[in-house]
Scaffold this motif. Structure first.
Motif, PDB file in Angstrom:
ATOM      1  N   PRO A 280       0.784  -1.240   0.000  1.00 25.80           N
ATOM      2  CA  PRO A 280       0.000   0.000   0.000  1.00 25.80           C
ATOM      3  C   PRO A 280       0.813   1.287   0.000  1.00 25.80           C
ATOM      4  O   PRO A 280       0.438   2.246  -0.695  1.00 25.80           O
ATOM      5  N   PHE A 281       1.892   1.366   0.786  1.00 28.78           N
ATOM      6  CA  PHE A 281       2.647   2.620   0.841  1.00 28.78           C
ATOM      7  C   PHE A 281       3.322   2.900  -0.494  1.00 28.78           C
ATOM      8  O   PHE A 281       3.239   4.010  -1.033  1.00 28.78           O
ATOM      9  N   TRP A 282       4.001   1.901  -1.025  1.00 25.85           N
ATOM     10  CA  TRP A 282       4.675   2.074  -2.305  1.00 25.85           C
ATOM     11  C   TRP A 282       3.667   2.424  -3.404  1.00 25.85           C
ATOM     12  O   TRP A 282       3.891   3.339  -4.209  1.00 25.85           O
ATOM     13  N   SER A 283       2.552   1.717  -3.434  1.00 21.63           N
ATOM     14  CA  SER A 283       1.555   1.931  -4.483  1.00 21.63           C
ATOM     15  C   SER A 283       0.981   3.342  -4.432  1.00 21.63           C
ATOM     16  O   SER A 283       0.808   3.997  -5.471  1.00 21.63           O
ATOM     17  N   ALA A 284       0.660   3.823  -3.231  1.00 24.88           N
ATOM     18  CA  ALA A 284       0.134   5.179  -3.103  1.00 24.88           C
ATOM     19  C   ALA A 284       1.157   6.218  -3.538  1.00 24.88           C
ATOM     20  O   ALA A 284       0.829   7.207  -4.204  1.00 24.88           O
ATOM     21  N   LEU A 285       2.417   5.978  -3.176  1.00 23.62           N
ATOM     22  CA  LEU A 285       3.473   6.933  -3.516  1.00 23.62           C
ATOM     23  C   LEU A 285       3.807   6.930  -5.003  1.00 23.62           C
ATOM     24  O   LEU A 285       4.421   7.876  -5.508  1.00 23.62           O
TER      25      LEU A 285
ATOM     26  N   LEU B  91      -3.494  14.391   2.582  1.00 20.66           N
ATOM     27  CA  LEU B  91      -3.395  13.159   1.801  1.00 20.66           C
ATOM     28  C   LEU B  91      -4.713  12.756   1.159  1.00 20.66           C
ATOM     29  O   LEU B  91      -4.733  11.928   0.245  1.00 20.66           O
ATOM     30  N   GLY B  92      -5.817  13.281   1.647  1.00 16.64           N
ATOM     31  CA  GLY B  92      -7.112  12.895   1.106  1.00 16.64           C
ATOM     32  C   GLY B  92      -8.218  13.727   1.715  1.00 16.64           C
ATOM     33  O   GLY B  92      -7.984  14.758   2.344  1.00 16.64           O
ATOM     34  N   ARG B  93      -9.439  13.264   1.543  1.00 15.06           N
ATOM     35  CA  ARG B  93     -10.599  13.963   2.104  1.00 15.06           C
ATOM     36  C   ARG B  93     -10.827  13.509   3.540  1.00 15.06           C
ATOM     37  O   ARG B  93     -10.693  12.331   3.857  1.00 15.06           O
TER      38      ARG B  93
ATOM     39  N   THR C  14      -4.850   4.129  -4.483  1.00 16.10           N
ATOM     40  CA  THR C  14      -4.418   4.250  -5.871  1.00 16.10           C
ATOM     41  C   THR C  14      -5.603   4.805  -6.650  1.00 16.10           C
ATOM     42  O   THR C  14      -6.605   5.213  -6.061  1.00 16.10           O
ATOM     43  N   ASP C  15      -5.521   4.789  -7.958  1.00 17.90           N
ATOM     44  CA  ASP C  15      -6.668   5.217  -8.754  1.00 17.90           C
ATOM     45  C   ASP C  15      -7.865   4.290  -8.563  1.00 17.90           C
ATOM     46  O   ASP C  15      -9.001   4.673  -8.862  1.00 17.90           O
TER      47      ASP C  15
ATOM     48  N   GLY D 225     -16.879   4.138  -7.840  1.00 19.83           N
ATOM     49  CA  GLY D 225     -16.241   3.017  -8.517  1.00 19.83           C
ATOM     50  C   GLY D 225     -14.867   2.682  -7.974  1.00 19.83           C
ATOM     51  O   GLY D 225     -14.022   2.128  -8.692  1.00 19.83           O
ATOM     52  N   VAL D 226     -14.643   2.991  -6.695  1.00 18.18           N
ATOM     53  CA  VAL D 226     -13.339   2.800  -6.066  1.00 18.18           C
ATOM     54  C   VAL D 226     -13.492   1.821  -4.899  1.00 18.18           C
ATOM     55  O   VAL D 226     -14.512   1.820  -4.200  1.00 18.18           O
ATOM     56  N   GLN D 227     -12.473   0.979  -4.687  1.00 19.68           N
ATOM     57  CA  GLN D 227     -12.506  -0.050  -3.638  1.00 19.68           C
ATOM     58  C   GLN D 227     -12.167   0.557  -2.278  1.00 19.68           C
ATOM     59  O   GLN D 227     -11.063   1.052  -2.066  1.00 19.68           O
TER      60      GLN D 227
END
Length: 227
Positions: free
Chosen positions: A10-15, A132-134, A154-155, A190-192
């Motif tokens: 998760p950390f790598w993917s988000a970055l 980082l987000g909402r 991620t997307d 449409g996001v997990q």
């Protein structure tokens, strides 16, 4: 819903995706600036991370890894494995209980957010984590009573994070209401939705399961300290 492969790292993917503009990256290692989060990610457990880690971390600094950790770290560094976390996902809309209004949390609420997280969610929330987000909250009697936010992702996925309630407002179902509301909003886009919970917190894990989340996997969690 198609499962996001980025959930395994998760950390790598988000970055590499939604937070790539924030990422401090050297080859196979990426990290968040310290004021955002104490998290780092590695592309592979077998990569040569020594030089990159040295470049990205300060003396005595600790960062945290999730999903993948390097098999070898530089001499003098300490890699400590914690008990894996339960990574949970939700595939269908949840029941949203009745309750007070849910509002977006903005810069004007930052002081209240930092006060609440310092009290009940102190380990990984930093001064710029809200960027980082909402983030959303419930106010009662002029006080931030409960909150939730988006951190990793991620997307194709978003993490439900900083789900916390001020002790004066426990037992009113605010955390359940916020979690269901943001989960449904995420699914509608449409996001997990996913989240992480410690096995040492069985009450929270049971609550998420009762709401409709399921365990996707146990995921490794480590601290990495530079000597």
């Amino acid at each position: 819903m198609m499962m996001d492969a980025g959930l395994d790292n998760p950390f790598w993917s988000a970055l590499q995706t939604i937070h790539r503009d924030l990422a401090e990256t050297r080859g196979p290692v990426a990290r968040y600036p310290a004021e955002y989060a104490p998290f780092a990610g590695v592309a592979s457990p077998d990569g040569d991370c020594g030089d990159a880690l040295e470049a990205l971390t300060g003396e005595g600094e600790t960062v945290y890894l999730l999903g993948i950790a390097p098999r070898a770290v530089p001499a003098g560094w300490q890699l400590q494995a914690f008990r894996p976390l339960a990574q949970m996902v939700c595939d269908a809309p949840l029941v949203v209980t009745e309750g007070p209004e849910i509002i977006p949390l903005t810069e004007t609420h930052r002081r209240d957010v930092l006060a609440l997280t310092a009290k009940v969610y102190p380990h990984y929330f930093r001064t710029r984590t809200m960027s980082l987000g909402r983030y959303f909250g419930i106010y009662q009697d002029g006080q931030l009573a409960a909150m939730i936010g988006e951190r990793l992702g991620t997307d194709a996925s978003r993490e439900m994070s900083a789900i916390c309630t001020h002790p004066d407002f426990n037992g009113r179902g605010y955390a359940r209401r916020l979690t269901a509301w943001l989960t449904n909003d995420t699914l509608a886009r449409g996001v997990q939705p996913f989240l992480h919970v410690s096995h040492e917190n069985p009450r929270a894990k049971i609550l998420y399961e009762q709401m409709g989340y399921r365990v996707r996997r146990d995921i490794g969690f480590w601290s990495l300290q530079r000597g």
